[in-house]
Design a protein around this motif. Structure first.
Motif, PDB file in Angstrom:
ATOM      1  N   SER A  38       1.424  11.325 -10.000  1.00 13.27           N
ATOM      2  CA  SER A  38       0.678  12.585  -9.953  1.00 13.27           C
ATOM      3  C   SER A  38       1.605  13.777 -10.172  1.00 13.27           C
ATOM      4  CB  SER A  38      -0.043  12.712  -8.599  1.00 13.27           C
ATOM      5  OG  SER A  38      -0.966  11.662  -8.433  1.00 13.27           O
ATOM      6  N   ALA A  39       2.806  13.679  -9.557  1.00  6.52           N
ATOM      7  CA  ALA A  39       3.783  14.775  -9.713  1.00  6.52           C
ATOM      8  C   ALA A  39       4.215  14.898 -11.161  1.00  6.52           C
ATOM      9  CB  ALA A  39       4.983  14.532  -8.804  1.00  6.52           C
ATOM     10  N   CYS A  40       4.480  13.764 -11.792  1.00  2.21           N
ATOM     11  CA  CYS A  40       4.896  13.791 -13.208  1.00  2.21           C
ATOM     12  C   CYS A  40       3.793  14.372 -14.084  1.00  2.21           C
ATOM     13  CB  CYS A  40       5.246  12.369 -13.680  1.00  2.21           C
ATOM     14  SG  CYS A  40       6.769  11.724 -12.966  1.00  2.21           S
ATOM     15  N   ILE A  41       2.541  13.877 -13.781  1.00  2.00           N
ATOM     16  CA  ILE A  41       1.406  14.391 -14.559  1.00  2.00           C
ATOM     17  C   ILE A  41       1.268  15.893 -14.354  1.00  2.00           C
ATOM     18  CG2 ILE A  41      -1.101  14.339 -14.798  1.00  2.00           C
ATOM     19  CD1 ILE A  41      -0.942  11.320 -14.089  1.00  2.00           C
ATOM     20  N   LEU A 101       0.832  -1.205   0.000  1.00  2.00           N
ATOM     21  CA  LEU A 101       0.000   0.000   0.000  1.00  2.00           C
ATOM     22  C   LEU A 101       0.863   1.250   0.000  1.00  2.00           C
ATOM     23  CD1 LEU A 101      -2.796   1.313   0.166  1.00  2.00           C
ATOM     24  CD2 LEU A 101      -2.666   1.090   2.681  1.00  2.00           C
ATOM     25  N   VAL A 102       1.900   1.214   0.841  1.00  2.00           N
ATOM     26  CA  VAL A 102       2.796   2.393   0.914  1.00  2.00           C
ATOM     27  C   VAL A 102       3.463   2.626  -0.439  1.00  2.00           C
ATOM     28  CG1 VAL A 102       4.914   3.273   1.934  1.00  2.00           C
ATOM     29  CG2 VAL A 102       3.192   2.199   3.388  1.00  2.00           C
ATOM     30  N   ILE A 103       3.978   1.521  -1.017  1.00  2.00           N
ATOM     31  CA  ILE A 103       4.641   1.661  -2.335  1.00  2.00           C
ATOM     32  C   ILE A 103       3.656   2.167  -3.376  1.00  2.00           C
ATOM     33  CG2 ILE A 103       5.710   0.354  -4.209  1.00  2.00           C
ATOM     34  CD1 ILE A 103       6.909  -1.496  -2.056  1.00  2.00           C
ATOM     35  N   GLY A 104       2.427   1.669  -3.320  1.00  2.00           N
ATOM     36  CA  GLY A 104       1.423   2.117  -4.276  1.00  2.00           C
ATOM     37  C   GLY A 104       1.129   3.594  -4.126  1.00  2.00           C
ATOM     38  N   ILE A 105       1.022   4.000  -2.823  1.00  2.00           N
ATOM     39  CA  ILE A 105       0.762   5.425  -2.577  1.00  2.00           C
ATOM     40  C   ILE A 105       1.910   6.281  -3.102  1.00  2.00           C
ATOM     41  CG2 ILE A 105       0.506   7.149  -0.756  1.00  2.00           C
ATOM     42  CD1 ILE A 105      -0.980   5.001   0.893  1.00  2.00           C
ATOM     43  N   VAL A 106       3.165   5.820  -2.835  1.00  2.00           N
ATOM     44  CA  VAL A 106       4.342   6.571  -3.311  1.00  2.00           C
ATOM     45  C   VAL A 106       4.353   6.662  -4.824  1.00  2.00           C
ATOM     46  CG1 VAL A 106       6.859   6.544  -3.467  1.00  2.00           C
ATOM     47  CG2 VAL A 106       5.754   6.055  -1.284  1.00  2.00           C
ATOM     48  N   LEU A 107       4.094   5.522  -5.476  1.00  2.00           N
ATOM     49  CA  LEU A 107       4.078   5.522  -6.948  1.00  2.00           C
ATOM     50  C   LEU A 107       2.977   6.430  -7.479  1.00  2.00           C
ATOM     51  CD1 LEU A 107       4.721   1.726  -7.733  1.00  2.00           C
ATOM     52  CD2 LEU A 107       6.302   3.656  -8.026  1.00  2.00           C
ATOM     53  N   ALA A 108       1.835   6.391  -6.775  1.00  2.00           N
ATOM     54  CA  ALA A 108       0.727   7.254  -7.206  1.00  2.00           C
ATOM     55  C   ALA A 108       1.092   8.718  -7.071  1.00  2.00           C
ATOM     56  CB  ALA A 108      -0.519   6.927  -6.376  1.00  2.00           C
ATOM     57  N   LEU A 109       1.778   9.037  -5.951  1.00  2.00           N
ATOM     58  CA  LEU A 109       2.222  10.427  -5.763  1.00  2.00           C
ATOM     59  C   LEU A 109       3.234  10.855  -6.830  1.00  2.00           C
ATOM     60  CD1 LEU A 109       2.594  10.471  -1.861  1.00  2.00           C
ATOM     61  CD2 LEU A 109       0.846  11.666  -3.231  1.00  2.00           C
ATOM     62  N   LEU A 110       4.161   9.926  -7.134  1.00  2.00           N
ATOM     63  CA  LEU A 110       5.155  10.238  -8.183  1.00  2.00           C
ATOM     64  C   LEU A 110       4.472  10.427  -9.532  1.00  2.00           C
ATOM     65  CD1 LEU A 110       8.061   7.763  -7.261  1.00  2.00           C
ATOM     66  CD2 LEU A 110       8.075  10.264  -7.079  1.00  2.00           C
ATOM     67  N   ARG A 136       3.650  17.923 -13.473  1.00  2.00           N
ATOM     68  CA  ARG A 136       4.773  18.618 -14.140  1.00  2.00           C
ATOM     69  C   ARG A 136       4.565  18.693 -15.634  1.00  2.00           C
ATOM     70  NH1 ARG A 136       8.260  22.607 -14.101  1.00  2.00           N
ATOM     71  NH2 ARG A 136      10.178  22.112 -15.262  1.00  2.00           N
ATOM     72  N   LEU A 137       4.134  17.584 -16.211  1.00  2.00           N
ATOM     73  CA  LEU A 137       3.875  17.580 -17.646  1.00  2.00           C
ATOM     74  C   LEU A 137       2.757  18.544 -18.008  1.00  2.00           C
ATOM     75  CD1 LEU A 137       4.151  13.739 -18.421  1.00  2.00           C
ATOM     76  CD2 LEU A 137       5.730  15.554 -19.152  1.00  2.00           C
ATOM     77  N   SER A 138       1.749  18.581 -17.151  1.00  2.00           N
ATOM     78  CA  SER A 138       0.642  19.503 -17.406  1.00  2.00           C
ATOM     79  C   SER A 138       1.126  20.948 -17.333  1.00  2.00           C
ATOM     80  CB  SER A 138      -0.486  19.261 -16.387  1.00  2.00           C
ATOM     81  OG  SER A 138      -0.977  17.952 -16.488  1.00  2.00           O
ATOM     82  N   TYR A 139       1.987  21.201 -16.347  1.00  2.00           N
ATOM     83  CA  TYR A 139       2.513  22.557 -16.194  1.00  2.00           C
ATOM     84  C   TYR A 139       3.343  22.955 -17.425  1.00  2.00           C
ATOM     85  CZ  TYR A 139       5.298  26.467 -14.473  1.00  2.00           C
ATOM     86  OH  TYR A 139       5.909  27.680 -14.355  1.00  2.00           O
ATOM     87  N   ILE A 140       4.208  21.985 -17.829  1.00  2.00           N
ATOM     88  CA  ILE A 140       5.041  22.257 -19.014  1.00  2.00           C
ATOM     89  C   ILE A 140       4.171  22.492 -20.237  1.00  2.00           C
ATOM     90  CG2 ILE A 140       6.690  21.220 -20.622  1.00  2.00           C
ATOM     91  CD1 ILE A 140       7.965  19.813 -18.227  1.00  2.00           C
ATOM     92  N   GLN A 141       3.122  21.619 -20.352  1.00  2.00           N
ATOM     93  CA  GLN A 141       2.266  21.716 -21.528  1.00  2.00           C
ATOM     94  C   GLN A 141       1.484  23.021 -21.521  1.00  2.00           C
ATOM     95  OE1 GLN A 141       2.347  19.407 -23.841  1.00  2.00           O
ATOM     96  NE2 GLN A 141       0.866  20.408 -25.193  1.00  2.00           N
ATOM     97  N   LEU A 142       1.026  23.410 -20.317  1.00  2.00           N
ATOM     98  CA  LEU A 142       0.178  24.597 -20.248  1.00  2.00           C
ATOM     99  C   LEU A 142       0.963  25.901 -20.162  1.00  2.00           C
ATOM    100  CD1 LEU A 142      -2.535  23.253 -17.757  1.00  2.00           C
ATOM    101  CD2 LEU A 142      -2.793  23.635 -20.223  1.00  2.00           C
ATOM    102  N   PHE A 143       2.100  25.848 -19.447  1.00  2.00           N
ATOM    103  CA  PHE A 143       2.787  27.121 -19.168  1.00  2.00           C
ATOM    104  C   PHE A 143       4.200  27.241 -19.764  1.00  2.00           C
ATOM    105  CE2 PHE A 143      -0.072  26.227 -15.572  1.00  2.00           C
ATOM    106  CZ  PHE A 143      -0.921  27.322 -15.670  1.00  2.00           C
ATOM    107  N   SER A 144       4.919  26.106 -20.018  1.00  2.00           N
ATOM    108  CA  SER A 144       6.312  26.197 -20.463  1.00  2.00           C
ATOM    109  C   SER A 144       6.558  25.579 -21.834  1.00  2.00           C
ATOM    110  CB  SER A 144       7.225  25.496 -19.443  1.00  2.00           C
ATOM    111  OG  SER A 144       7.120  26.105 -18.185  1.00  2.00           O
TER     112      SER A 144
END
Length: 598
Positions: A29-32, A18-27, A34-42
């Motif tokens: 989410s962060a990538c998504i 569960l912990v690993i899943g949560i960590v992977l989900a957070l990572l 970041r990609l969204s930020y890059i796509q929208l703003f950079s």
């Protein structure tokens, strides 16, 4: 107990998962995010950065301008050449494409057969025959990590086009360069044309003198390149085309130059002279139509770059040709007339200094015209009794000795003329017959040209016209014409010179044309300072009755010594050529010559 342990271990595994899943989900989410930020703003800035990393500016080299003769014959030009280089990393990744009939624009083959190799071996097999190189040697150059390895320089356009057909773009590339080529293969004008350095800049002769006109303006092109360094089609954003250098037209006539050079070299061989110089000047314009010495440095060679023409750099005591300047001063100042009478002995003494003529003779009854005809040192000194030191100096200067010719030729010598206040007792009189000062062949040519031009000294020129890369007129201005002696005095001198030249009619004459000239002979110091060398020269205006050209020939240490005997025949040979080439009308008969004896 075992069941409890098993449940405990299962709980631990589930909690860890569960912990690993949560960590992977957070990572994720962060990538998504970041990609969204890059796509929208950079996105734009990132794209710009990517484009910038692929964008290069490539210089486009201009060609150096041309040098031509007065008739447009090309003497120097820059021709298109290429430096072929390899990208060793791209070479390592190279895999040839087999030819299948419908891919001829991209495939690779050797004599219709597949290459059957990859990497450096394949490239070497394809390229070596075109470059004329050994396959193994070329293969060795192609191996490595460098993105830029020169394979061959000065490649002609035809070879470059053959390389294009190998379809090695990005693997094998080129840089446009240029090579300076000269028509002067036999050293006809090497010391005058000079040469350029490795960067293409003029470093000697005309190349240096007119460098500002001949240099071009480089251009550039800006584009994006692919992984192998090739230009990506359609990505050019800026382009500035190069502008080639201008054109320099000389006053030199190539045909005349060739003939004068040959006549001079023949004379050197015939007389055993150490070297020779010849100049042809157009009387009314001061344009130099030929300027030669017996050196044979090909234009562009190290010899041509290091040894400028002797006609402008070498100075010598003119000897008896300098008597023309003295006679001009005496007549112009009203101290004598051509018919004034003198009794001239073999030698005379002035202020404890003894002067004598070139050969022993009894007392001669000569006019001033006769003194010039006989080239008498003693008579010249006697006639100059009231000719002040300042006047002697002034007229030597007025005729251009010790002055710039105005050519501004690299290494040009002004000659040597000390102030008259520093002349010792002997030099005061030796300057009267061309000793005690030095001049170049160009300067002495203009002395006679001044007399032939009715007493007006024209500025000499060797550049007829020039333009720079922008088309601006860069033609150098010649020295302004200046009157040195009256027209009547010049006419008297021409008559006197014609009498002098007539003495050599058996060795220096031109059928159908009258010659007005003066011979000269002078001792010259060697490296030890001893007077063991001698100069023989002859300068003539042709035709005497309507002068078109002045021809000067100077020989160092010729057999026969005297200028009239050694250099005179060469002047006549060149003069005859000029009369025929330029279709100069024949001379009229001479009338009322000034008496030379009494």
């Amino acid at each position: 107990m075992n069941r409890k342990a098993q449940r405990s271990q299962g709980d631990i595994f589930r909690r860890r998962a569960l912990v690993i899943g949560i960590v992977l989900a957070l990572l994720a989410s962060a990538c998504i995010a970041r990609l969204s930020y890059i796509q929208l703003f950079s996105a734009e800035s990132m794209a710009q950065a990517a484009t910038a990393s692929r964008t290069v500016t490539k210089p486009l080299q201009s060609q150096r301008g041309t040098i031509v003769d007065t008739n447009g014959v090309v003497l120097a030009q820059s021709v298109e050449r290429y430096t072929v280089y390899a990208d060793q990393k791209a070479v390592a990744d190279f895999k040839p494409v087999d030819c299948k009939g419908d891919n001829q624009s991209v495939c690779h083959s050797i004599d219709g057969k597949n290459v059957n190799a990859e990497g450096a071996a394949a490239v070497a097999k394809l390229l070596a025959p075109v470059l004329g190189m050994n396959t193994m040697e070329l293969g060795g150059k192609l191996v490595g990590e460098s993105r830029y390895v020169v394979l061959k320089k000065n490649v002609v356009p035809a070879v470059k086009r053959s390389i294009d057909k190998l379809h090695l773009s990005g693997v094998i590339n080129y840089e446009l360069t240029s090579k300076r080529e000269y028509s002067d293969k036999d050293g006809l004008l090497g010391g005058v044309l000079g040469g350029v350095d490795d960067s293409g800049a003029g470093v000697a002769g005309i190349e240096k003198m007119t460098n500002a006109s001949l240099v071009g303006k480089d251009g550039s092109v800006r584009y994006q390149r692919g992984a192998n360094g090739q230009e990506i089609p359609g990505t050019r954003t800026e382009s500035e085309q190069p502008v080639d250098g201008g054109k320099v037209k000389l006053t030199i006539d190539w045909d005349t130059q060739w003939y004068v050079k040959k006549a001079l070299q023949d004379a050197k061989k015939k007389t055993g002279a150490d070297w020779g110089i010849a100049v042809v000047e157009e009387v009314k314009s001061g344009k130099i139509r030929a300027i030669a010495d017996t050196d044979t440095y090909a234009a562009g060679s190290d010899g041509a770059k290091m040894n400028a023409s002797k006609a402008v750099t070498t100075v010598f005591e003119p000897g008896s040709t300098g008597k023309l300047i003295t006679a001009a001063g005496l007549l112009q100042e009203g101290l004598h007339k051509p018919t004034d009478k003198f009794q001239v002995p073999y030698q005379t003494e002035v202020n404890g200094q003894t002067y004598h003529d070139s050969h022993e003779h009894g007392l001669q009854n000569l006019t001033l015209a006769g003194i010039l005809k006989e080239s008498s040192n003693v008579g010249t000194v006697m006639a100059s009794k009231n000719y002040t030191l300042k006047q002697r100096y002034d007229y030597i200067t007025k005729f251009g000795i010790g002055q710039s010719t105005g050519l501004n030729f690299p290494g040009e010598s002004r000659g040597q003329l000390a102030p008259y206040q520093s002349w010792d007792l002997r030099t005061r009189n030796t300057v009267l017959f061309g000793q005690g000062y030095s001049a170049s062949a160009l300067q002495m040519t203009n002395v006679v040209a001044t007399i032939a031009n009715k007493g007006v000294r024209c500025g000499q020129s060797i550049i007829e016209s020039s333009t720079d890369a922008d088309g601006n007129d860069t033609t150098p201005s010649a020295n302004q014409p200046v009157r040195v002696i009256d027209e009547s005095v010049a006419g008297e001198l021409m008559d006197m010179m014609e009498s002098m030249a007539s003495q050599y009619k058996n060795v220096a004459s031109i059928k159908g044309y009258r010659i007005a000239g003066k011979s000269g002979t002078a001792q010259v110091a060697d490296s030890s300072g001893a007077l063991n060398n001698h100069i023989g020269d002859f300068i003539a205006a042709i035709p005497a009755d309507n002068p078109r050209y002045v021809v000067t020939v100077v020989l160092m240490n010729p057999d026969g010594i005297y200028g009239g005997i050694t250099a005179g025949p060469v002047v006549a040979t060149i003069g005859e050529f000029l009369m025929q080439k330029y279709e100069v009308p024949a001379s009229s008969a001479r009338k009322n010559a000034i008496p030379t004896e009494w």
